[in-house]
Structure formats: structure tokens, C-alpha cells
Design an enzyme around this catalytic site. Structure first.
Site, PDB file in Angstrom:
ATOM      1  N   GLU A  76      -9.222  27.057  -5.192  1.00 53.26           N
ATOM      2  CA  GLU A  76      -8.098  26.918  -6.128  1.00 53.26           C
ATOM      3  C   GLU A  76      -6.801  27.367  -5.443  1.00 53.26           C
ATOM      4  OE1 GLU A  76      -8.835  29.010  -9.760  1.00 53.26           O
ATOM      5  OE2 GLU A  76     -10.548  27.744 -10.300  1.00 53.26           O
ATOM      6  N   LYS A 110      -1.714 -14.577   5.355  1.00 51.22           N
ATOM      7  CA  LYS A 110      -3.109 -14.162   5.522  1.00 51.22           C
ATOM      8  C   LYS A 110      -3.781 -13.972   4.181  1.00 51.22           C
ATOM      9  CE  LYS A 110      -2.282  -9.185   5.759  1.00 51.22           C
ATOM     10  NZ  LYS A 110      -2.224  -8.996   4.355  1.00 51.22           N
ATOM     11  N   ARG A 112      -6.680 -11.570   2.197  1.00 48.28           N
ATOM     12  CA  ARG A 112      -7.333 -10.264   2.327  1.00 48.28           C
ATOM     13  C   ARG A 112      -8.578 -10.277   1.439  1.00 48.28           C
ATOM     14  NH1 ARG A 112      -5.606  -5.035   3.645  1.00 48.28           N
ATOM     15  NH2 ARG A 112      -3.382  -5.437   3.620  1.00 48.28           N
ATOM     16  N   ALA A 131      -4.311   0.237  10.100  1.00 44.98           N
ATOM     17  CA  ALA A 131      -3.673  -0.574  11.157  1.00 44.98           C
ATOM     18  C   ALA A 131      -4.376  -1.912  11.408  1.00 44.98           C
ATOM     19  CB  ALA A 131      -3.546   0.214  12.464  1.00 44.98           C
ATOM     20  N   THR A 158      -4.117  -4.734   9.489  1.00 44.48           N
ATOM     21  CA  THR A 158      -3.157  -5.810   9.246  1.00 44.48           C
ATOM     22  C   THR A 158      -2.195  -5.958  10.422  1.00 44.48           C
ATOM     23  OG1 THR A 158      -3.257  -5.437   6.859  1.00 44.48           O
ATOM     24  CG2 THR A 158      -1.317  -6.566   7.682  1.00 44.48           C
TER      25      THR A 158
END
Length: 317
Positions: free
Chosen positions: A45, A198, A200, A230, A232
Site C-alpha cells: 500500500e 494497414k 490490424r 514498436a 507498427t
């Protein structure tokens, strides 16, 4: 150290996500960082102690909600509560990187809109303003019912490319969503733009299709707001070279760089990846290819402008 800032009611505090950036910001403003300790109980906590009076002060808390995201988010919420209970006049959250921003709408059935949940938590805790940098989606500003100043990274990035003096540039957006950002950079560099079209199939997996625009024999600069795994950006860079680009550079505002990102960048066709220090680069991420630029001058100027009730939008006109 710059000259001391004239108003002692402006206080800057940092939590654990980016103390180095916070130090730079405080130094640029001309103030010391506020004294507070962030520790944990043995069960994990978080415990926060503010070690100076902030009654009636305008407090600015620097905290990116970068990895570990949930830890940094809880630190922030607990700090806001502590400041509210210590009678701060205003609680201004400086979040260079706003975590959970990519979950900004229901893309599929039964999905949460976590970016909205985070804004609700920050407001419920008692924040009075948010200053952020390149929010993943501009509509996140509308998730808040308090003022949100969104700063932009493009001027800092474009200045770097201008000084580098590259020739025959084309600015490339790695997807359709980033076209506005690419155009902002292209306008500043007086260059044309291209878009990588593109599909996805699922999150963090991208599949390059084709390139819209002329890149043949040109120096391509890819721009994105966040680079995470990284996938894409490196697939995009490789596709640009395969389709006739002479060289490929890349830039982004937020270097999340998780999982295989560093290895992918190292092995990719990208000559240089220029990022900002909205998220600190840990030691293993400090490779020669990655060049960090500081957002401290921009953020410190924004804080002073907010404090002195001047226009902030002038910083990126």
C-alpha cells in the site's frame, strides 16, 4: 539555475514516475521541488507524506502514468487526496503521458472505456486541472469536467529535424489515425506526406498493406504519438525501404517501448528514433538509435502561463 520565480505560492511536486523531468521543470520555472515522501507499507500500500505547508498554494504534480501504470496511477490519486486535505488552493496534474488513453471508445461489444474511467478517478480524487502532452485521442479532453490543457510535441520534434538538415523529406503516418499529426509535422518541414495503409488483426499485432503517396528515393520520417511494442513502426519502416525510400527515420512523443520494442528498433531499418522524455528511458532502453528530447521547457512555460492566467495555446501556434 534560473532566477527564482517571483511567486512562492506556485509549488511543483513530483511522484515516482519521472522525477528527473520534474526536476528540470522546477529548475526552468525557478523553484525548488516540493518536499514529499512516497513510501510503501510492507503489503505494498502506498503512503504519501507532504513535508511542507501547501495551504492556499497552487500545486502542480508531475506524474506520467507510465509503467508500472497502476502503481503510478494510485500514487497520483493518493497525492491528490493528500493535497486536497491539506487545503491546496488548486491541484494541477501535469501528466506528460496519460496512461490507458488507447481505450478511448468501445471498439467492440462489452469493452470498457478506461480512458474515461481514469478521468473520473482523477476528478473524484479532487484535481482542479490537467496539463497533458499529445493525448492519444483528442476527445479525452471532453472526458473531464475540469480544464485540460493539451500540449503538443510536434514543434519540438520538427525543430530537431529542421536542424538535422535532411533533404528530400516525406513525412509518413504509420496508419490512417495519425494523418493529422503527420500533416502538422509536414507543414512545419514544408514536406509532402504519405500514409501506410494497414490492417490490424488484433491489438499490438499489425500487418502492413500498401503505401499511399510518393516515397521513391526520398528520406522518410515516420511519426506516431506512442511507440509501444514498436511492431507498427518497424514494419512500416521496413515496408518503406522495400518500396523505394532512401532512408527511414522515426519519431514519437511517448516512448512506452515495452516487450520486444528495443530489439525490434535495433534490428529495423530505422536510422534514428527521436522521442521526448515524457516517459523516462530506463538504462536498457538507452541505445544509440534512440535520441531523447526534453519537454521540460514546454511544460514549465505552460505551468507559468496557467499560473499567471495567460494563453497556453500560443505555445503551439
Amino acid at each position: 539555475m534560473s532566477t527564482a520565480y517571483k511567486d512562492s505560492s506556485l509549488k511543483v511536486f513530483t511522484l515516482n514516475s519521472n522525477p528527473k523531468l520534474a526536476e528540470e521543470i522546477a529548475e526552468q520555472i525557478g523553484t525548488e521541488l516540493g518536499k514529499c515522501s512516497v513510501t510503501s507499507f510492507s503489503d505494498g500500500e502506498i503512503q504519501i507524506n507532504i513535508e511542507e505547508s501547501i495551504r492556499g498554494c497552487d500545486v502542480y504534480v508531475v506524474q506520467s502514468t507510465s509503467a508500472p501504470v497502476n502503481q503510478h496511477m494510485m500514487e497520483l490519486l493518493i497525492m491528490i487526496d493528500a493535497l486536497k486535505r491539506a487545503s491546496a488552493k488548486s491541484i494541477n496534474i501535469v501528466m506528460p503521458y496519460y496512461g490507458y488513453a488507447r481505450q478511448d471508445r468501445k471498439a467492440r461489444a462489452r469493452e470498457p472505456i478506461t480512458a474515461k474511467l481514469v478521468s473520473d478517478l482523477i476528478q473524484a480524487a479532487g484535481a482542479t486541472r490537467v496539463i497533458s502532452l499529445d493525448l492519444h485521442a483528442p476527445q479525452i479532453q471532453g472526458f473531464f469536467n475540469i480544464p485540460v490543457d493539451q500540449l503538443v510535441g510536434v514543434p519540438i520534434l520538427s525543430e530537431y529535424w529542421r536542424e538535422k538538415g535532411l533533404e528530400d523529406i516525406v513525412v509518413v503516418s504509420p496508419d490512417h489515425g495519425g494523418v493529422t499529426r503527420a500533416r502538422q509535422l509536414a507543414d512545419r518541414l514544408k514536406a509532402p506526406i504519405a500514409i501506410i495503409d494497414k490492417r490490424r488483426p488484433r491489438p499490438n499485432v499489425s500487418e502492413v498493406m500498401n503505401i499511399v503517396g510518393n516515397i521513391e528515393g526520398k528520406t522518410a520520417i515516420l511519426i506516431d504519438d506512442i511507440i509501444d511494442t514498436a511492431g507498427t513502426i518497424t514494419l512500416g519502416a521496413n515496408a518503406l525501404v522495400e518500396n523505394g525510400a532512401k532512408e527511414v527515420y522515426a519519431c514519437c512523443t511517448h516512448p512506452v517501448l515495452s516487450g520486444p520494442a528495443i530489439e525490434r528498433i535495433q534490428n529495423s531499418k530505422i536510422k534514428e528514433l527521436v522521442v521526448t522524455n515524457s516517459i523516462p528511458l530506463t538504462e536498457e532502453k538507452q541505445i544509440d538509435k534512440i535520441i531523447p528530447l526534453s519537454v521540460a521547457p514546454l511544460i514549465s512555460e505552460a505551468i507559468i502561463r496557467v499560473h499567471e492566467m495567460q494563453s497556453v495555446s500560443i505555445l503551439f501556434d
